[in-house]
Design an enzyme around this catalytic site. Structure first.
Site, PDB file in Angstrom:
ATOM      1  N   ASP A 130       0.815  -1.196   0.000  1.00  0.00           N
ATOM      2  CA  ASP A 130       0.000   0.000   0.000  1.00  0.00           C
ATOM      3  C   ASP A 130       0.862   1.265   0.000  1.00  0.00           C
ATOM      4  OD1 ASP A 130      -2.576   0.729  -0.051  1.00  0.00           O
ATOM      5  OD2 ASP A 130      -2.862   0.879   2.104  1.00  0.00           O
ATOM      6  N   CYS A 189     -20.552  -8.023 -11.161  1.00  0.00           N
ATOM      7  CA  CYS A 189     -21.486  -7.077 -10.535  1.00  0.00           C
ATOM      8  C   CYS A 189     -22.875  -7.201 -11.155  1.00  0.00           C
ATOM      9  CB  CYS A 189     -20.992  -5.646 -10.704  1.00  0.00           C
ATOM     10  SG  CYS A 189     -19.681  -5.184  -9.545  1.00  0.00           S
ATOM     11  N   CYS A 192     -26.456  -5.218 -10.396  1.00  0.00           N
ATOM     12  CA  CYS A 192     -26.465  -4.688  -9.022  1.00  0.00           C
ATOM     13  C   CYS A 192     -25.953  -3.240  -8.984  1.00  0.00           C
ATOM     14  CB  CYS A 192     -25.576  -5.576  -8.153  1.00  0.00           C
ATOM     15  SG  CYS A 192     -25.368  -4.983  -6.473  1.00  0.00           S
ATOM     16  N   CYS A 195     -23.957  -0.602  -4.060  1.00  0.00           N
ATOM     17  CA  CYS A 195     -22.905   0.276  -3.519  1.00  0.00           C
ATOM     18  C   CYS A 195     -23.135   1.722  -3.967  1.00  0.00           C
ATOM     19  CB  CYS A 195     -21.523  -0.215  -3.954  1.00  0.00           C
ATOM     20  SG  CYS A 195     -21.368  -0.447  -5.735  1.00  0.00           S
ATOM     21  N   CYS A 199     -24.105   4.980  -1.014  1.00  0.00           N
ATOM     22  CA  CYS A 199     -23.096   5.970  -0.617  1.00  0.00           C
ATOM     23  C   CYS A 199     -23.761   7.239  -0.073  1.00  0.00           C
ATOM     24  CB  CYS A 199     -22.205   6.319  -1.816  1.00  0.00           C
ATOM     25  SG  CYS A 199     -21.037   7.628  -1.405  1.00  0.00           S
ATOM     26  N   CYS A 215     -15.744  11.519  -0.897  1.00  0.00           N
ATOM     27  CA  CYS A 215     -15.772  10.245  -0.166  1.00  0.00           C
ATOM     28  C   CYS A 215     -15.396  10.466   1.306  1.00  0.00           C
ATOM     29  CB  CYS A 215     -14.807   9.263  -0.834  1.00  0.00           C
ATOM     30  SG  CYS A 215     -14.604   7.741   0.091  1.00  0.00           S
ATOM     31  N   CYS A 242     -14.806   4.879   6.019  1.00  0.00           N
ATOM     32  CA  CYS A 242     -16.191   4.473   5.719  1.00  0.00           C
ATOM     33  C   CYS A 242     -16.138   3.137   4.981  1.00  0.00           C
ATOM     34  CB  CYS A 242     -16.843   5.545   4.837  1.00  0.00           C
ATOM     35  SG  CYS A 242     -18.451   5.080   4.153  1.00  0.00           S
ATOM     36  N   CYS A 245     -19.943   1.268   1.203  1.00  0.00           N
ATOM     37  CA  CYS A 245     -20.091   0.702  -0.146  1.00  0.00           C
ATOM     38  C   CYS A 245     -19.491  -0.701  -0.243  1.00  0.00           C
ATOM     39  CB  CYS A 245     -19.497   1.631  -1.205  1.00  0.00           C
ATOM     40  SG  CYS A 245     -17.773   2.026  -0.960  1.00  0.00           S
TER      41      CYS A 245
END
Ligand code: SF4
Ligand code: SF4
Length: 359
Positions: A130, A189, A192, A195, A199, A215, A242, A245
């Site tokens: 990361d 996905c 769908c 998400c 949000c 965000c 958060c 989603c």
């Protein structure tokens, strides 16, 4: 090494990665990311906000995975789950336990040592957790670990999306040495849109396009300034990051598992924070902390990415949204805080709680 040897080395390397505690592993050759054009369009739109490390040289390196570590030919992409079964709370799941960077870096180095021992020679390599200028999710898709969900997360059909991605970049020459995996081609996905619909700040401008400046993860962790006022109410009781989603995604709902990695388990002080009263208590505790308290409470924690004044700013927003009169005293004390952003957010919260901020 012939074809059989390359396949055999890949198989044994994966077994070793699982033995070290990684949950998913895939191998890919380096090159230009498939999502490079989308990345450029995203930057062009300014959706990275104040994340300056994504501009200029940072962007240039991300446009080709051969650039960050010159000479590297392959990436071994590794995923480690952190989701667990704890309920939602004011702190995003990834940040509830110990900082994952060093733990995963050391584990990734362990894989490097194993590879050198297997090949009987030094291998030029570099671990990234990361931290490197890499489009990690693109790399993981290329290594077969999953698809890009409409929430922009990488989703694995058996593990969902609550995992850390790390990788070991290695200089190995061509694919005769190490077999690569096929990219994950499917998009599961379907129709769908859970998400996108869930949000709170409508941060998705479309499927797979996130305006980070809207965000809550960006606003509460990355933003080094005032949170735009129209967004504060939408943050509700979220103090740090958060997960909404991801939590609504059926692939996470279906594959929630017990946490295997003890280091990622919630710190004790966060265990009761899931309820409204628990969240308020945590917010008040943060507002009362001085630098020494902060250093002691968050030593080795993934939450250390935010400075104390940023956590206090977030705590003011949370109390402004879900607080009661009982929280006014601690907010009042923040009106004298040395940081003007904290003072202003405290005043905003007090106005909300006393009704002065209402139209
Ligand atoms: S993390 Fe939260 S605020 Fe950010 S896009 Fe997902 S649901 Fe929206
Ligand atoms: S919630 Fe639905 S649309 Fe969003 S990432 Fe998950 S499966 Fe895809």
């Amino acid at each position: 090494m012939g074809d059989g040897g390359a396949a055999d080395l890949a198989r044994r390397l994966k077994a070793q990665a699982f033995g070290l505690g990684f949950d998913l592993v895939g191998i890919t050759a380096l090159g230009e990311p498939a999502t490079r054009a989308a990345f450029d369009a995203w930057l062009e739109a300014g959706y990275q906000g104040g994340m300056a490390y994504l501009d200029g040289e940072g962007a240039e390196l991300r446009r080709d995975t051969r650039r960050p570590h010159v000479g590297a030919t392959h990436a071994i992409v590794l995923a480690t789950q952190y989701g667990g079964r704890e309920p939602s709370g004011p702190v995003a799941r990834y940040a509830r336990g110990d900082d994952y960077h060093e733990l995963l870096r050391e584990r990734t180095r362990g894989l490097h040592r194993w590879l050198e021992a297997e090949l009987g020679r030094p291998v030029d390599a570099r671990p990234y957790v990361d931290s490197g200028p890499i489009l990690e999710r693109d790399l993981a898709q290329r290594a077969g670990l999953g698809w890009f969900g409409k929430n922009t997360m990488l989703i694995n059909p058996k593990a969902g999306s609550f995992f850390f991605l790390s990788s070991l970049f290695v200089a190995l020459g061509n694919n005769d040495v190490l077999d690569v995996d096929d990219p994950f081609a499917a998009d599961r996905c379907g129709s769908c849109t859970r998400c996108l619909d869930a949000c709170p700040t409508q941060a998705f401008t479309g499927p797979r396009v996130l305006d980070a400046t809207l965000c809550i993860s960006y606003l509460t962790i990355e933003l080094r300034g005032a949170i735009p006022e129209p967004l504060r109410e939408k943050i509700g009781g979220l103090l740090y990051g958060c997960d909404i989603c991801q939590e609504v995604c059926p692939w996470n709902v279906s594959f929630t598992t017990e946490l295997r990695e003890e280091a990622f388990a919630s710190r004790e002080e966060l265990l009761d924070a899931g309820s409204g009263d628990g969240t308020r208590a945590l917010a008040r505790e943060i507002l009362m902390m001085d630098a020494a308290d902060y250093a002691a409470a968050f030593k080795g924690s993934a939450m250390k990415r935010a400075k104390l004044w940023m956590l206090k700013r977030n705590a003011c927003v949370v109390l402004g949204n879900i607080g009661t009169n009982a929280d006014l005293a601690v907010l009042d004390a923040m009106l004298a805080h040395e940081h003007d952003v904290v003072r202003e957010h405290a005043a905003w919260a007090i106005d909300r709680l006393t009704g002065h901020g209402q139209q």
